[in-house]
Design an enzyme around this catalytic site. Structure first.
Site, PDB file in Angstrom:
ATOM      1  N   GLY A   3       0.646  -1.361  -0.204  1.00 11.85           N
ATOM      2  CA  GLY A   3      -0.051  -0.118  -0.319  1.00 11.85           C
ATOM      3  C   GLY A   3       0.720   1.204  -0.050  1.00 11.85           C
ATOM      4  N   GLN A  19       3.265   9.881   1.849  1.00 14.22           N
ATOM      5  CA  GLN A  19       4.412   9.274   2.247  1.00 14.22           C
ATOM      6  C   GLN A  19       5.058   9.841   0.848  1.00 14.22           C
ATOM      7  OE1 GLN A  19       2.387   5.627   2.132  1.00 14.22           O
ATOM      8  NE2 GLN A  19       4.401   4.826   3.579  1.00 14.22           N
ATOM      9  N   CYS A  78       5.907   0.010   7.998  1.00 17.81           N
ATOM     10  CA  CYS A  78       5.386   0.951   6.865  1.00 17.81           C
ATOM     11  C   CYS A  78       6.480   1.502   6.594  1.00 17.81           C
ATOM     12  CB  CYS A  78       4.756   1.764   7.839  1.00 17.81           C
ATOM     13  SG  CYS A  78       4.453   3.761   7.008  1.00 17.81           S
ATOM     14  N   LEU A  79       6.283   1.548   5.215  1.00 18.99           N
ATOM     15  CA  LEU A  79       7.427   1.927   3.929  1.00 18.99           C
ATOM     16  C   LEU A  79       7.961   3.467   4.498  1.00 18.99           C
ATOM     17  CD1 LEU A  79       5.847   1.230   1.117  1.00 18.99           C
ATOM     18  CD2 LEU A  79       7.420   0.142   1.798  1.00 18.99           C
ATOM     19  N   HIS A 134      -5.175   1.438   7.181  1.00 18.11           N
ATOM     20  CA  HIS A 134      -3.556   2.067   7.336  1.00 18.11           C
ATOM     21  C   HIS A 134      -3.283   3.058   6.801  1.00 18.11           C
ATOM     22  CE1 HIS A 134       0.984   1.073   8.028  1.00 18.11           C
ATOM     23  NE2 HIS A 134       0.876   2.095   7.020  1.00 18.11           N
ATOM     24  N   GLU A 135      -3.499   2.622   4.881  1.00 17.90           N
ATOM     25  CA  GLU A 135      -3.334   3.748   4.113  1.00 17.90           C
ATOM     26  C   GLU A 135      -4.767   4.760   4.212  1.00 17.90           C
ATOM     27  OE1 GLU A 135      -0.439   3.323   2.144  1.00 17.90           O
ATOM     28  OE2 GLU A 135      -0.736   1.834   2.941  1.00 17.90           O
ATOM     29  N   HIS A 169      -2.916   7.276   7.209  1.00 15.71           N
ATOM     30  CA  HIS A 169      -2.338   8.321   5.958  1.00 15.71           C
ATOM     31  C   HIS A 169      -3.215   9.857   6.210  1.00 15.71           C
ATOM     32  CE1 HIS A 169       1.849   6.334   6.661  1.00 15.71           C
ATOM     33  NE2 HIS A 169       1.557   4.677   6.244  1.00 15.71           N
TER      34      HIS A 169
END
Ligand code: K1U
Ligand code: ZN
Length: 178
Positions: free
Chosen positions: A46, A51, A94-95, A136-137, A140
Site C-alpha cells: 500500500g 508518503q 510502513c514504508l 492503514h493507508e 496516513h
C-alpha cells in the site's frame, strides 16, 4: 510512470490531514500510477499520497501475493461506510517507518466508498489483509501512523531510532528516502 521518493518519519508532512481531490483527473491519475510503481518497487502492499509528499486523499493498494496476478486498487477520497464489531490484530510495517513493526488492532472487516481511477464512485467490502492495509493507508490521510496505535513507550522508541538514523544519514533498507 515515475518512481517517487518515499518520505520517512519523523517528517511534518506525515502528520498533516490531507485534502480531498475535486475529481480524479489526468493529474491525479498520473499520481496514482506513479504511486503504484513506487509501491511495487519498494516493495510494499500500500502507499498513501502524503508518503510521497502530496497532501491529497489518494491511496493505492495491492495485497495480491507473488504467485497471483497483480490486483491494484486506486482510491481517491476513501471513506469507511461500515466497520465490523469484530477486530483483527496484524503486525504492521510502513514504508515511512522502515525496519520497524508493531501489532495493531483494527476492525476485521470494512466497507469503503471511494472514487476509482476513472472517477467512478465505488464501494468495496474487504476483510483480512486488504481491510488492514486500506485502514492503514486511510490513517496516513489523517496524519496517523501505525505507531500512533502503539503504547507511547513503543512509539517513542521507534521514532527516536528513526530520528537517530536520519541524523546520521544512515541508509535504511533499500527504500528510496526523501
Ligand atoms: O503504508 C505503507 O507504508 C505501506 C505498508 C502497508 C501495510 C503493511 C502491513 C500492514 C498494513 C499496511 C507496507 O507495504 S510495509 C511492507 C510490507 O508490508 C510488505 C512488503 C513486501 C511484501 C509484503 C509486504
Ligand atoms: Zn504506512
Amino acid at each position: 510512470m515515475a518512481l517517487l521518493p518515499i518520505i520517512t518519519a519523523p517528517d511534518p508532512r506525515l502528520k498533516k490531514v490531507c485534502q480531498p481531490v475535486a475529481a480524479v483527473d489526468g493529474e491525479i491519475r498520473r499520481l496514482m500510477e506513479d504511486m503504484l510503481e513506487t509501491m511495487y518497487n519498494a516493495p510494499g502492499i500500500g502507499l498513501a499520497a502524503p508518503q510521497v509528499g502530496v497532501l491529497k486523499r489518494v491511496i493505492v493498494v495491492d495485497v495480491s501475493g507473488d504467485e497471483e496476478p497483480e490486483a491494484p486498487l486506486f482510491m481517491a477520497n476513501p471513506e469507511l461506510t461500515w466497520v465490523s464489531n469484530e477486530d483483527a490484530r496484524y503486525e504492521e510495517g510502513c514504508l515511512s517507518l522502515p525496519e520497524h513493526y508493531g501489532d495493531v488492532v483494527r476492525p476485521a472487516a470494512i466497507k469503503v466508498r471511494y472514487l476509482d481511477r476513472e472517477n467512478e464512485i465505488r464501494e468495496l467490502e474487504a476483510d483480512g489483509l486488504l481491510a488492514t492495509c486500506i485502514q492503514h493507508e486511510m490513517d496516513h490521510l489523517e496524519g496517523i501512523l501505525f505507531v500512533d496505535h502503539l503504547t507511547a513507550l513503543k512509539r517513542n522508541m521507534i521514532l527516536r531510532k528513526l530520528l537517530k538514523a536520519k541524523k546520521a544519514d544512515k541508509p535504511l533498507a533499500s527504500y528510496a528516502t526523501a
